[in-house]
Design an enzyme around this catalytic site. Structure first.
Site, PDB file in Angstrom:
ATOM      1  CB  CYS A   1     -82.972  25.846 -13.405  1.00  0.00           C
ATOM      2  SG  CYS A   1     -82.700  24.654 -12.071  1.00  0.00           S
TER       3      CYS A   1
ATOM      4  CB  CYS B   1     -80.564  26.480 -10.691  1.00  0.00           C
ATOM      5  SG  CYS B   1     -80.639  24.874 -11.506  1.00  0.00           S
ATOM      6  CG  ASP B   2     -80.967  30.361 -11.258  1.00  0.00           C
ATOM      7  OD1 ASP B   2     -79.825  30.367 -10.774  1.00  0.00           O
ATOM      8  OD2 ASP B   2     -81.211  29.965 -12.404  1.00  0.00           O
TER       9      ASP B   2
END
Length: 313
Positions: free
Chosen positions: A137, A140-141
């Protein structure tokens, strides 16, 4: 302790676009319903940074679109329970039973819209470096890798879109593609190929990663010549497909060899009153718009089934 039993008209399992759309229709029909979601509402859409192919929005962030859908359902009266883990399911033509830690639900009809999760990269050190340089992701990261060189593995729209997103942070994004072409939307492919921060490695496959505590290098193999080499990267992001979340239902429903639920054009599965919608269903195209369509059809079909069942009882 004996769990409290809750009799319902409809239960929806999964709160992505398909589930939220079904909840909107169910709430408008004044059904006694509940939607259970094991995580945040929105599904994979929530992790999409920018969406540009949803009608009515020239561009919209994934979390914003998710919140709008959930807010609409809630305002219409839909009951939605986030972070609700299902422990057991029993399905038949005559009875549907869904258990959580607190309750035993007995809905007349059930819509399964649990979606799918990214497939893990098939490399020896995947587990060792999970969240330590192996990710799935970018939204997300990605910000972790400000100024770093990262790699993206895959050849579809998801891989292309996430590679573009990562250019906001990374100094360089290397796309590792095992074939000599991409299979995404033409406009997205063109944007990737023309981006100054993106390097494409056609006909290369990721075979492993390594490092001390975090990923420091990736090992790749040429799919044409067999040549192997290593490249210095701080992370690899995998987008090689998805796996449907059907573990709870495989004992009862007909699934494809890939685990997707088989349903007809009305979203009806092999069990009466049980419907499948969204990415969890076997179909050719998996888009937000097709998920919304599935959710609409499933809710309308479920409403019809419930009305007919009440009439005959």
């Amino acid at each position: 302790m004996t769990k409290e039993i809750k009799e319902l008209d409809l239960m929806i399992i999964g709160g992505g676009p398909a589930g939220l759309t079904a909840a909107i229709y169910a709430a408008r029909a004044k059904m006694n319903m509940v939607l259970l979601e094991s995580q945040m509402l929105g599904g994979q859409v929530r992790t999409s940074f920018t969406i540009e192919n949803y009608p009515g929005f020239k561009t919209v962030k994934g979390d914003e679109l998710s919140d709008l859908m959930a807010e609409q359902a809630k305002e219409l009266g839909a009951i939605m329970e986030k972070f609700s883990q299902i422990t057991n399911v029993t399905l038949s033509d005559d009875e549907k039973v869904v258990e959580t830690k607190k309750y035993t639900y007995k809905p007349k009809a059930l819509i399964i819209s649990t979606g799918a999760t990214p497939k893990k990269l098939p490399i020896p050190n995947e587990e060792k470096f999970s969240s330590k340089g192996v990710h799935y992701c970018a939204v997300c990261d990605g910000a972790i890798y400000e100024g770093s060189v990262v790699a993206v593995v895959g050849g579809g729209n998801s891989a292309l879109e996430e590679a573009l997103f990562l250019t906001k942070f990374a100094s360089k994004v290397i796309m590792i593609r095992r074939k000599d072409f991409f299979k995404g939307e033409k406009s997205t492919i063109d944007e990737v190929l023309n981006h100054p921060k993106v390097e494409v490695m056609y006909n290369w496959d990721l075979v492993n990663v390594d490092g001390e505590q975090f990923v420091e290098k990736a090992f790749v193999k040429n799919t044409q010549t067999g040549e192997e080499k290593e490249i210095a990267v701080s992370a690899v992001f995998g987008y090689i497909g998805t796996e449907p979340k059907t573990e709870l239902f495989k004992e009862y429903l007909k699934l494809t060899t890939g685990g997707y639920i088989i349903a007809d054009e009305n979203m009806q599965t092999n069990i009466k009153g049980v419907y499948a919608a969204g990415d969890v269903r076997e179909k050719v195209f998996r888009q937000i718009t097709t998920a919304v369509s599935d959710g609409t059809i499933a809710a309308l079909a479920a409403e019809k089934y419930i009305v007919e069942r009440k009439r005959s009882s």
